[in-house]
Design an enzyme around this catalytic site. Sequence first.
Site, PDB file in Angstrom:
ATOM      1  N   TYR A  38     -24.431  12.261 -71.644  1.00  0.00           N
ATOM      2  CA  TYR A  38     -23.085  11.579 -71.756  1.00  0.00           C
ATOM      3  C   TYR A  38     -22.024  12.070 -72.751  1.00  0.00           C
ATOM      4  O   TYR A  38     -21.045  11.616 -72.481  1.00  0.00           O
ATOM      5  CB  TYR A  38     -23.671   9.880 -71.368  1.00  0.00           C
ATOM      6  CG  TYR A  38     -22.583   9.110 -71.078  1.00  0.00           C
ATOM      7  CD1 TYR A  38     -22.749   8.249 -69.923  1.00  0.00           C
ATOM      8  CD2 TYR A  38     -21.828   8.075 -72.055  1.00  0.00           C
ATOM      9  CE1 TYR A  38     -21.326   7.782 -69.383  1.00  0.00           C
ATOM     10  CE2 TYR A  38     -20.686   7.543 -71.354  1.00  0.00           C
ATOM     11  CZ  TYR A  38     -20.616   7.284 -70.161  1.00  0.00           C
ATOM     12  OH  TYR A  38     -19.024   6.450 -69.904  1.00  0.00           O
ATOM     13  N   SER A  84     -14.169 -25.142 -65.752  1.00  0.00           N
ATOM     14  CA  SER A  84     -15.029 -25.414 -66.354  1.00  0.00           C
ATOM     15  C   SER A  84     -15.513 -26.467 -65.250  1.00  0.00           C
ATOM     16  O   SER A  84     -15.481 -27.277 -64.464  1.00  0.00           O
ATOM     17  CB  SER A  84     -14.199 -26.073 -67.759  1.00  0.00           C
ATOM     18  OG  SER A  84     -13.731 -27.480 -67.407  1.00  0.00           O
ATOM     19  N   LYS A 124     -26.585 -20.679 -68.779  1.00  0.00           N
ATOM     20  CA  LYS A 124     -25.435 -20.828 -69.440  1.00  0.00           C
ATOM     21  C   LYS A 124     -25.047 -19.625 -70.717  1.00  0.00           C
ATOM     22  O   LYS A 124     -24.967 -20.206 -71.289  1.00  0.00           O
ATOM     23  CB  LYS A 124     -24.876 -22.060 -69.200  1.00  0.00           C
ATOM     24  CG  LYS A 124     -23.229 -22.704 -69.697  1.00  0.00           C
ATOM     25  CD  LYS A 124     -22.944 -24.137 -69.827  1.00  0.00           C
ATOM     26  CE  LYS A 124     -21.774 -23.836 -70.435  1.00  0.00           C
ATOM     27  NZ  LYS A 124     -21.606 -24.114 -70.964  1.00  0.00           N
ATOM     28  N   GLU A 182     -19.131 -13.916 -67.767  1.00  0.00           N
ATOM     29  CA  GLU A 182     -18.629 -14.935 -69.111  1.00  0.00           C
ATOM     30  C   GLU A 182     -18.964 -13.032 -70.081  1.00  0.00           C
ATOM     31  O   GLU A 182     -19.441 -12.059 -70.180  1.00  0.00           O
ATOM     32  CB  GLU A 182     -19.257 -15.341 -69.235  1.00  0.00           C
ATOM     33  CG  GLU A 182     -19.577 -16.153 -70.842  1.00  0.00           C
ATOM     34  CD  GLU A 182     -18.704 -17.854 -70.783  1.00  0.00           C
ATOM     35  OE1 GLU A 182     -19.005 -18.455 -71.271  1.00  0.00           O
ATOM     36  OE2 GLU A 182     -18.728 -17.869 -69.614  1.00  0.00           O
ATOM     37  N   CYS A 429      -7.766 -27.998-110.341  1.00  0.00           N
ATOM     38  CA  CYS A 429      -6.057 -28.206-110.708  1.00  0.00           C
ATOM     39  C   CYS A 429      -6.206 -29.405-111.704  1.00  0.00           C
ATOM     40  O   CYS A 429      -6.092 -29.819-112.919  1.00  0.00           O
ATOM     41  CB  CYS A 429      -5.254 -28.099-110.245  1.00  0.00           C
ATOM     42  SG  CYS A 429      -4.710 -29.688-109.217  1.00  0.00           S
TER      43      CYS A 429
END
Length: 689
Positions: A38, A84, A124, A182, A429
Amino acid sequence: MVLKEPPAERIQQLRRLLQRASYAYYALDQPIMEDEVYDQLYRELQELEAAYPEYITPDSPTQRIGEAPVSQFESVSHRIPLYSLENAFTFADMVAWQERWQRYWRTLRQEEPLPPAEYVCELKMDGVALALTYENGLLVRGATRGDGQRGEDVTSNVRTIRPIPLRLALDNPPPVVEVRGEAFLPLERFHQLNQERQAQGEPPFANPRNAAAGTLRQLDPRIVAQRQLDFFAYALHLPEGGSVPLGENQAGEPQSQRQVLYALQHLGFRVNPHHADCPDLEAVKAYYDRWQTARHQLPYLTDGIVVKLNDLKLQQTLGFTQKFPRGSIAWKYEPEQAITDVLAITVQVGRTGALTPVAELAPVQLAGTTVSRATLHNADYIAELDLHIGDKVVIHKAGEIIPEIVRVFPELRPPTARPFTMPTACPECHQPVVRPANEAVSRCGNPRCPAIVRGQIRHWASRDALDIQGLGEKLVQQLVTKELVRTPADLYRLTAAQLLSLERMGQKSADKLLVAIANSKQQPWPRVLYGLGIRHVGSVNAQLLADRFKSVEELATATVADLCGVDGIGEEIAQAVQEWFQDPDHQSLIADLQALGLQLAAALHPAQKALTTEKSLNGKRFVITGTLPTLTREQAKALIQKHGGHVSESVSRQTDYLVVGEKAGSKLRRAQELGIPCINETELIQMCR
């Protein structure tokens, strides 16, 4: 190179071979070509296209990475909304969802029998949703979800993701194909990236999803390519009709989710192989139970399963609520919990001076990562938990990302356990700590506290603000400790010599950081406003204010009433803005930033900046040779021209400067013979200031 056939034919042949190999490797997971072969064919194609640029096409495998960095992403509309999903957390939630869609269907089709509840279940992925658009088979756009109606155009970054085909594997594709999927970062690559970042003194990514999201918002596609994102496709739309493969000797428009997955794979996409047909909710539950446990064996993160009605016409009939599709749902895994011990409670000081207690825990494995810390928010939160140092506690990951303590076992409290009290002096400090009335947070009141300064610089450099790549936490620590940087303005006065005095900082890294800092001057007014770090002014409020007040002068002189007149800005935010601009130190910072050329007005957006910037290179003639550390030749040329200079291809007595990179050739020798000054990339950038 001696060719047996015309170059155009060989180029086409090589492209077909490489595209077929990519399809077999990514879509089918059945490699047909050794990596070495390749690579050899790829190099041959590169050489031919370099020799015959007239034959280069956008879908060539060599054109995945080729676009220059952008200054910002454009907002684009989704032709088909990218919604969604509604979340379910228990089997009872799933039963209720099924009852809801069936009840809604009955209101639409009262006379017809209820359709069967047949589902397709998919894992998912814990990544970033993308919408891809193909026209006549060619990838023309890749966009993020955004708000579902509009997202960001990240096409140049999407092209670098190798499992996403630049051309569909179909001879006669539909006129328009919309693919949803995704983008994610495999776990092995995630851990490699974090090792690299830590070695460079940069903070590690919190989790693979954050890494994927941050990668897609990189302005430089070359960085995206280096991070090696992966991609699974799961949805397909043909808005103008057309035919795609649906099965053996079968083609047309998909009628089921099962056909969608088949079509996607045969168009050249990777599809997650772990999907299943489920005839009812009991089968869905069995699928969920299996992957609740087996997910840890996967090379990527999954945070639940997606359940879809297999019948696409039924999905279409059910339509959408205001937020979600009715025909699909996400069943999230139960958050993992673990028991561990609180070894200590330390206190962090943020950029606003807020003191945040943090539980230091005995390390424990949770949701695939080692957890050794958990936020405790404030003193009231600790008191409510009745938490002592030495207690045994239950932790879980909220949203499987942020560890938090959800239970304390006082009955197991050892005799050595002791309560925690917030310090009265700042741990950084040592100045007094105050707790303003009606606030749960204690704060350091010293604006020059090193922790506050570090936080301000990190915020200034953050992705949503000035987006200065390479300015990591360890580097900020050194800059502040050595007092090289006290305010964001000091960043723009840093020299290469100062950076080279820092630990783990070489010439290449210093040059790269100086370029990133210089480039940040082009960030628009809303980002600069957000970067100032005014309390209660996040990126959304900064945009609202910048839209109404077109310059820092307008905003600084606005009254509380003026500020409250902006939709979304309340009195608390208005007071914070007014108080910030009344501070003499902040007024001095604004004057500094203006003098340094930051975009503190809408009129000085990058497009206009070129018209107003002093031309520091006016009339100078430059020649570029070799490979520069961070700038491409085109970027260096654009930088010179932007500041009034000219770029020539050859060195002559009229040349004023030769910009020299690695592997400089005969131009360097010619310049030396003529006594022409030779400069590097860093010196060029400094000349442009």
